[in-house]
Design an enzyme around this catalytic site. Sequence first.
Site, PDB file in Angstrom:
ATOM      1  N   ARG A  68       3.012   5.036   2.511  1.00 21.36           N
ATOM      2  CA  ARG A  68       2.510   3.717   2.141  1.00 21.36           C
ATOM      3  C   ARG A  68       1.785   3.759   0.798  1.00 21.36           C
ATOM      4  NH1 ARG A  68      -2.019   0.311   4.596  1.00 21.36           N
ATOM      5  NH2 ARG A  68      -1.428  -1.828   4.105  1.00 21.36           N
ATOM      6  N   HIS A  72       2.528   1.335  -2.487  1.00 16.49           N
ATOM      7  CA  HIS A  72       1.480   0.515  -3.078  1.00 16.49           C
ATOM      8  C   HIS A  72       1.199   0.915  -4.528  1.00 16.49           C
ATOM      9  CE1 HIS A  72      -0.475  -1.794   0.401  1.00 16.49           C
ATOM     10  NE2 HIS A  72       0.675  -1.307   0.846  1.00 16.49           N
ATOM     11  N   SER A  82      -2.034   5.279 -10.300  1.00 13.85           N
ATOM     12  CA  SER A  82      -3.209   4.471 -10.632  1.00 13.85           C
ATOM     13  C   SER A  82      -3.944   4.014  -9.373  1.00 13.85           C
ATOM     14  CB  SER A  82      -2.812   3.252 -11.479  1.00 13.85           C
ATOM     15  OG  SER A  82      -1.824   2.471 -10.831  1.00 13.85           O
ATOM     16  N   ASN A  99      -5.361  -3.321  -0.538  1.00 10.51           N
ATOM     17  CA  ASN A  99      -5.305  -1.856  -0.458  1.00 10.51           C
ATOM     18  C   ASN A  99      -6.394  -1.239   0.412  1.00 10.51           C
ATOM     19  OD1 ASN A  99      -3.014  -1.345  -2.036  1.00 10.51           O
ATOM     20  ND2 ASN A  99      -4.183  -1.433  -3.947  1.00 10.51           N
ATOM     21  N   HIS A 201       8.736   1.309   7.914  1.00 12.43           N
ATOM     22  CA  HIS A 201       7.899   0.822   9.017  1.00 12.43           C
ATOM     23  C   HIS A 201       8.274   1.453  10.352  1.00 12.43           C
ATOM     24  CE1 HIS A 201       6.331  -3.091   6.910  1.00 12.43           C
ATOM     25  NE2 HIS A 201       5.822  -1.979   6.419  1.00 12.43           N
TER      26      HIS A 201
END
Length: 334
Positions: A68, A72, A82, A99, A201
């Site tokens: 994940r 992101h 980042s 986040n 998922h």
Amino acid sequence: MNAKAMSIRTTQSLLLLSMILLLFSTATYAQLRRDYYRHSCPNVEAIVRSAVKKKFHQTFVTAPATLRLFFHDCFVQGCDASVILASRNHGSEKDSPDNLSLAGDGFDTVIKAKAAVDSVPTCRNKVSCADILAMATRDVVALAGGPFYAVELGRLDGRTSTKASVGHHLPGPDFNLDQLSALFAKHGLTLTNLVALSGAHTLGFAHCGRFSDRIYKFRSKNKIDPTLNPVYAKDLQQQCPRKVDPRIAINMDPTTPRTFDNVYYKNLQQGKGLFTSDQSLFTDKRSRYIVNHFASDNTAFKRAFVAAMTKLGRVGVKTGKQGEIRHDCTMVNY
């Protein structure tokens, strides 16, 4: 213009946008290659894999958390790590509301793998955090039963990270197919890529607050989302009562939550997609055939997942003075 014509035009526009972005981005990821560290740190993949494996055996959350984290990161400013940067005023990407649910084990996996790499004198400060995250993501997928695939390397780490940069770059749990397709197309990702990446998922968990409206107040009414399997909906209500702490988490895949497989798609066929964004892949005819294909062929799903991950890993790659190789993954070099 009728709804069908509008849908066709929207699809055509998304395909055109995807093609334009793909051509534009080719130059930015041209520096990526599988043997990028052949001379500077030849054993980097083995070093990272060993560190990730150790972390994985300590806690299974390592797998979904790292996977994940990669998504992101790439979806906001490109694959530049980042999302791992921290700031004293809590104003970085990781502090964005979208986040805050990222599990700490994902960050810890990258930091420990980076430390393992830098403990080798010839490799010290030679390998970017962005590349370590990409390798670690591949490794957790494989450790959970998914495919082991070659990772393109050569990314630089980004120097900026702000809450504002997150904006509307991440898909929401209530997104429909049009919204999802538009977001993925911005990164040159096709509908097949979208459905394949959604298969991530098959691992992980989600907090009750992310889907409670589907089981209690669908469309602001006191009812259950009709696209949900009734038995599954009642099971969700038992796990997430009305006044439960919204941070309580349950498995995204109720059948094989610890195995990277195609059961996620079989769940969608049965109305067991946890998020609206998941179930929309089956309820929408434009993507249903892809779901059915992946549900019936696990090998086809894994092959498509690898292809999609490779394309995702090319998004927003930093080159030249755009980035650096961070000495500490949580802060820029000074």
